[in-house]
Design a protein around this motif. Structure first.
Motif, short mmCIF file in Angstrom:
data_model
loop_
_atom_site.label_atom_id
_atom_site.label_comp_id
_atom_site.label_asym_id
_atom_site.label_seq_id
_atom_site.Cartn_x
_atom_site.Cartn_y
_atom_site.Cartn_z
N GLY A 1 8.96 -0.68 -18.04
CA GLY A 1 8.94 0.76 -17.82
C GLY A 1 8.08 1.08 -16.63
O GLY A 1 7.43 0.21 -16.04
N ALA A 2 8.09 2.34 -16.26
CA ALA A 2 7.29 2.80 -15.12
C ALA A 2 5.81 2.67 -15.44
O ALA A 2 5.38 2.90 -16.58
N LEU B 1 0.83 -1.20 0.00
CA LEU B 1 0.00 0.00 0.00
C LEU B 1 0.87 1.25 0.00
O LEU B 1 0.57 2.23 -0.69
N ALA B 2 1.98 1.21 0.73
CA ALA B 2 2.88 2.37 0.78
C ALA B 2 3.46 2.69 -0.60
O ALA B 2 3.50 3.86 -1.01
N ASP B 3 3.91 1.66 -1.34
CA ASP B 3 4.46 1.89 -2.68
C ASP B 3 3.38 2.44 -3.62
O ASP B 3 3.66 3.32 -4.44
N TRP B 4 2.18 1.90 -3.52
CA TRP B 4 1.09 2.37 -4.38
C TRP B 4 0.73 3.82 -4.05
O TRP B 4 0.53 4.64 -4.95
N THR B 5 0.68 4.15 -2.78
CA THR B 5 0.37 5.52 -2.36
C THR B 5 1.44 6.48 -2.88
O THR B 5 1.12 7.56 -3.40
N ASP B 6 2.70 6.09 -2.77
CA ASP B 6 3.80 6.92 -3.30
C ASP B 6 3.67 7.10 -4.81
O ASP B 6 3.91 8.19 -5.33
N ALA B 7 3.29 6.05 -5.52
CA ALA B 7 3.15 6.12 -6.97
C ALA B 7 2.04 7.07 -7.38
O ALA B 7 2.18 7.82 -8.35
N LEU C 1 12.36 -0.96 -10.22
CA LEU C 1 12.38 -1.11 -11.67
C LEU C 1 13.80 -0.95 -12.19
O LEU C 1 14.26 -1.73 -13.03
N GLU C 2 14.53 0.02 -11.67
CA GLU C 2 15.90 0.26 -12.12
C GLU C 2 16.79 -0.95 -11.85
O GLU C 2 17.62 -1.31 -12.69
N GLU C 3 16.61 -1.60 -10.72
CA GLU C 3 17.42 -2.77 -10.38
C GLU C 3 17.06 -4.00 -11.22
O GLU C 3 17.94 -4.73 -11.66
N GLU C 4 15.76 -4.23 -11.45
CA GLU C 4 15.29 -5.45 -12.13
C GLU C 4 15.18 -5.28 -13.64
O GLU C 4 15.32 -6.25 -14.38
N GLY C 5 14.87 -4.07 -14.08
CA GLY C 5 14.71 -3.82 -15.51
C GLY C 5 13.28 -3.92 -16.00
O GLY C 5 12.98 -3.56 -17.14
N ALA D 1 1.11 9.67 -5.76
CA ALA D 1 1.59 11.04 -5.51
C ALA D 1 2.62 11.48 -6.55
O ALA D 1 2.61 12.63 -6.99
N SER D 2 3.49 10.54 -6.97
CA SER D 2 4.57 10.90 -7.90
C SER D 2 4.16 10.79 -9.36
O SER D 2 4.80 11.36 -10.23
N GLY D 3 3.12 9.98 -9.64
CA GLY D 3 2.69 9.78 -11.03
C GLY D 3 3.35 8.62 -11.73
O GLY D 3 3.15 8.42 -12.93
N ALA D 4 4.15 7.82 -10.98
CA ALA D 4 4.81 6.67 -11.60
C ALA D 4 5.06 5.59 -10.55
O ALA D 4 5.59 5.87 -9.48
N TYR D 5 4.67 4.36 -10.87
CA TYR D 5 4.93 3.21 -10.00
C TYR D 5 6.18 2.53 -10.52
O TYR D 5 6.24 2.12 -11.68
N THR D 6 7.21 2.38 -9.67
CA THR D 6 8.50 1.86 -10.12
C THR D 6 9.05 0.75 -9.21
O THR D 6 10.26 0.58 -9.13
N THR D 7 8.18 0.00 -8.56
CA THR D 7 8.63 -1.12 -7.73
C THR D 7 8.41 -2.42 -8.51
O THR D 7 7.28 -2.77 -8.81
N SER D 8 9.49 -3.12 -8.82
CA SER D 8 9.39 -4.36 -9.58
C SER D 8 8.71 -5.44 -8.75
O SER D 8 7.82 -6.13 -9.21
N THR D 9 9.17 -5.59 -7.52
CA THR D 9 8.62 -6.51 -6.54
C THR D 9 9.06 -5.99 -5.18
O THR D 9 9.87 -5.07 -5.12
N VAL D 10 8.59 -6.55 -4.11
CA VAL D 10 8.91 -6.03 -2.79
C VAL D 10 10.42 -5.89 -2.60
O VAL D 10 11.17 -6.86 -2.76
#
Length: 104
Positions: free
Chosen positions: A91-92, A9-15, A30-34, A17-26
């Protein structure tokens, strides 16, 4: 097509607010996993049981409409020797492509 992603929920809430979801998995970006890990409707419950059973923080299931994405989605084998493919988002994720959010 509809695909699914389990998020904290925290990652989704941040996304939102920022306009982009960038968590590949817990714990992995995205930058780390590609790519962002995703599942089809028949897969997400198994993914939750295998990879999210020990997560104590609130989780949400994001239902993504791939027609609303502006980044590629590719069906791929997740690991050597695997036989089941999974959708990967390269991508994001724009929160506008998420059509349903379900608390897990």
């Amino acid at each position: 097509m509809r695909i699914f992603h389990i998020a904290t929920l925290a990652d989704w809430t941040d996304a939102q607010a920022s306009g982009a979801y960038t968590t590949s998995t817990v714990g992995v970006t995205l930058e780390e996993e590609g790519f962002l890990h995703a599942s089809r409707a028949d897969q997400w419950e198994g993914v939750r049981a295998r990879y999210y059973a020990d997560i104590d923080e609130p989780l949400v299931l994001l239902e993504i409409d791939t027609d609303l994405l502006d980044v590629p989605v590719v069906e791929e084998l997740p690991a050597p020797g695997a036989t089941e493919t999974f959708p990967h988002v390269y991508g994001a994720l724009d929160p506008a492509a998420v059509v349903t959010v379900t608390r897990l």
